[in-house]
Design an enzyme around this catalytic site. Structure first.
Site, PDB file in Angstrom:
ATOM      1  N   GLU A  89      -1.212  -3.482   3.697  1.00 60.39           N
ATOM      2  CA  GLU A  89      -0.434  -2.790   2.659  1.00 60.39           C
ATOM      3  C   GLU A  89       1.053  -3.159   2.605  1.00 60.39           C
ATOM      4  O   GLU A  89       1.720  -2.830   1.632  1.00 60.39           O
ATOM      5  CB  GLU A  89      -0.588  -1.266   2.792  1.00 60.39           C
ATOM      6  CG  GLU A  89       0.230  -0.674   3.914  1.00 60.39           C
ATOM      7  CD  GLU A  89       0.802   0.704   3.575  1.00 60.39           C
ATOM      8  OE1 GLU A  89       0.573   1.238   2.489  1.00 60.39           O
ATOM      9  OE2 GLU A  89       1.519   1.234   4.444  1.00 60.39           O
ATOM     10  N   HIS A 118       1.040   2.124  -0.269  1.00 58.58           N
ATOM     11  CA  HIS A 118       1.708   1.016  -0.974  1.00 58.58           C
ATOM     12  C   HIS A 118       0.707   0.075  -1.658  1.00 58.58           C
ATOM     13  O   HIS A 118       1.069  -1.049  -2.017  1.00 58.58           O
ATOM     14  CB  HIS A 118       2.554   0.199   0.016  1.00 58.58           C
ATOM     15  CG  HIS A 118       3.755   0.944   0.526  1.00 58.58           C
ATOM     16  ND1 HIS A 118       4.856   1.200  -0.254  1.00 58.58           N
ATOM     17  CD2 HIS A 118       4.004   1.505   1.735  1.00 58.58           C
ATOM     18  CE1 HIS A 118       5.748   1.881   0.460  1.00 58.58           C
ATOM     19  NE2 HIS A 118       5.258   2.085   1.670  1.00 58.58           N
ATOM     20  N   HIS A 204      -4.954   6.581   6.782  1.00 58.69           N
ATOM     21  CA  HIS A 204      -3.571   6.153   6.541  1.00 58.69           C
ATOM     22  C   HIS A 204      -2.711   7.397   6.338  1.00 58.69           C
ATOM     23  O   HIS A 204      -2.671   7.971   5.250  1.00 58.69           O
ATOM     24  CB  HIS A 204      -3.568   5.258   5.304  1.00 58.69           C
ATOM     25  CG  HIS A 204      -2.336   4.435   5.168  1.00 58.69           C
ATOM     26  ND1 HIS A 204      -2.129   3.277   5.874  1.00 58.69           N
ATOM     27  CD2 HIS A 204      -1.231   4.605   4.407  1.00 58.69           C
ATOM     28  CE1 HIS A 204      -0.964   2.755   5.536  1.00 58.69           C
ATOM     29  NE2 HIS A 204      -0.387   3.551   4.654  1.00 58.69           N
ATOM     30  N   HIS A 231       3.441   2.478  11.538  1.00 57.47           N
ATOM     31  CA  HIS A 231       3.929   1.188  12.046  1.00 57.47           C
ATOM     32  C   HIS A 231       4.320   1.222  13.517  1.00 57.47           C
ATOM     33  O   HIS A 231       4.915   0.275  14.030  1.00 57.47           O
ATOM     34  CB  HIS A 231       5.108   0.652  11.204  1.00 57.47           C
ATOM     35  CG  HIS A 231       4.734   0.330   9.800  1.00 57.47           C
ATOM     36  ND1 HIS A 231       5.529  -0.420   8.962  1.00 57.47           N
ATOM     37  CD2 HIS A 231       3.628   0.650   9.077  1.00 57.47           C
ATOM     38  CE1 HIS A 231       4.945  -0.536   7.776  1.00 57.47           C
ATOM     39  NE2 HIS A 231       3.795   0.108   7.823  1.00 57.47           N
TER      40      HIS A 231
HETATM   41 FE   LIG Z   1       1.700   3.375   4.320  1.00 56.00          FE
HETATM   42 FE   LIG Z   2       2.452   0.583   6.178  1.00 52.36          FE
END
Ligand SMILES: [Fe+2]
Ligand SMILES: [Fe+2]
Length: 320
Positions: A89, A118, A204, A231
């Site tokens: 993404e 995203h 996510h 992340h």
């Molecule tokens: Fe994300």
């Molecule tokens: Fe991401």
């Protein structure tokens, strides 16, 4: 309507039959129409040739693309991987995924690419996703979104792998539909060990609590429930009580000398001064390949081994 049951009772009353005790040996097959109860198999043991799965967290920018393209082909061979999922993404300029970069990640050895909040930052993906069945977007992104939120893939030796993705609701930038019911509907129609030899759920989401709740909700019904989006890798890889491998966040494939994959300057300026001056740009130093490796029992789809993966860059190494 809200249930008045205590939480534990409510949860257990909602867990589908067969989920509890999913680590028990499978029952012997009963001939069609036979009127006697199934008996446990004697000498049952997990399959000797487990399915080997690799999931890689959000690929961020050029650094992330390079570490995947540079390392994944060899890992596929060295680790004997049967199926690889990569979250793409943030692969294009840190926001979204273009068709060109999707091709690169697939050519590197990904069998499936997942997206996230995203998903459509690169407008290219609005049409490209309809031409490339190996890319899936979140189930609960929007009713009108192009593409699909899950797919059953063919893997080695005729085995089937179900991949699905959902977005969390807690601390996300915009409201998404309930991920639990979205996931539930897919898992109900694709039972693990039946239609799917292995099932991988990419959840996510931002909040660790929501991710752990999803792990327990799916426990015994997926081979792996792995979080993405933050992340930053978490250190809690485990096999949950009913046999699903779980990791709160896979981390990113990107440069960790950054603020979640972005060059430090602009995020620091915004945090310190409250004012934006420029765009966020992906950090382009040496990247870490980050994710999770799972082995499953072919006959049940249940996880038998889970190992965090971190290779290259600045993080401490971890591999199977
Ligand atoms: Fe994300
Ligand atoms: Fe991401």
């Amino acid at each position: 309507m809200r249930s008045n049951l205590p939480v534990a009772d409510f949860l257990s009353s909602n867990i589908p039959r067969g989920v509890r005790g999913a680590r028990s040996p499978p029952s012997a097959a009963v001939p069609h129409g036979a009127a006697f109860p199934a008996l446990p198999l004697h000498g049952w043991h997990p399959t000797k040739t487990p399915m080997r799965l690799l999931f890689l967290g959000d690929v961020v920018g050029r650094a992330g693309r390079s570490v995947v393209a540079g390392r994944l082909p060899k890992l596929r061979a060295d680790w004997g991987l049967d199926f690889v999922v990569v979250n793409g993404e943030n692969a294009s300029s840190g926001a979204g995924l273009t068709g060109e970069h999707a091709k690169l990640l697939l050519a590197a050895g990904a069998d499936c690419l997942t997206l996230g909040d995203h998903a459509f930052d690169q407008k290219d993906m609005l049409t490209y996703i309809e031409t490339e069945p190996r890319i899936i977007r979140p189930l609960n992104f929007a009713r009108q979104a192009p593409g699909k939120g899950y797919r059953v893939f063919g893997a080695k030796d005729g085995r089937k792998v179900l991949v699905l993705q959902a977005l969390g609701q807690v601390f996300m930038k915009r409201p998404f539909d309930d991920p639990f019911s979205a996931v539930e509907a897919v898992l109900k129609s694709h039972p693990l060990g039946g239609m799917a030899s292995a099932t991988i759920l990419d959840f996510h989401a931002e909040a660790t609590s929501e991710k752990m709740a999803m792990g327990h909700w799916c426990d015994g019904r997926v081979s792996l429930c792995v979080g993405t989006h933050t992340h930053v890798p978490t250190g809690d890889a485990q096999i949950l009580t009913a046999g699903s491998a779980y990791l709160t966040d896979a981390g990113m494939c990107g440069d960790y000398n950054s603020v979640i994959g972005m060059d430090r300057q602009e995020p620091l300026r915004r945090f310190v001064t409250g004012m934006a001056k420029g765009r966020f740009e992906p950090a382009n130093g040496p990247a870490t390949l980050s994710g999770v490796y799972v082995e499953t029992d072919d006959r049940t789809g249940i996880a038998t081994r889970v190992v965090m993966v971190r290779l290259g860059g600045r993080l401490q190494e971890s591999q199977p």
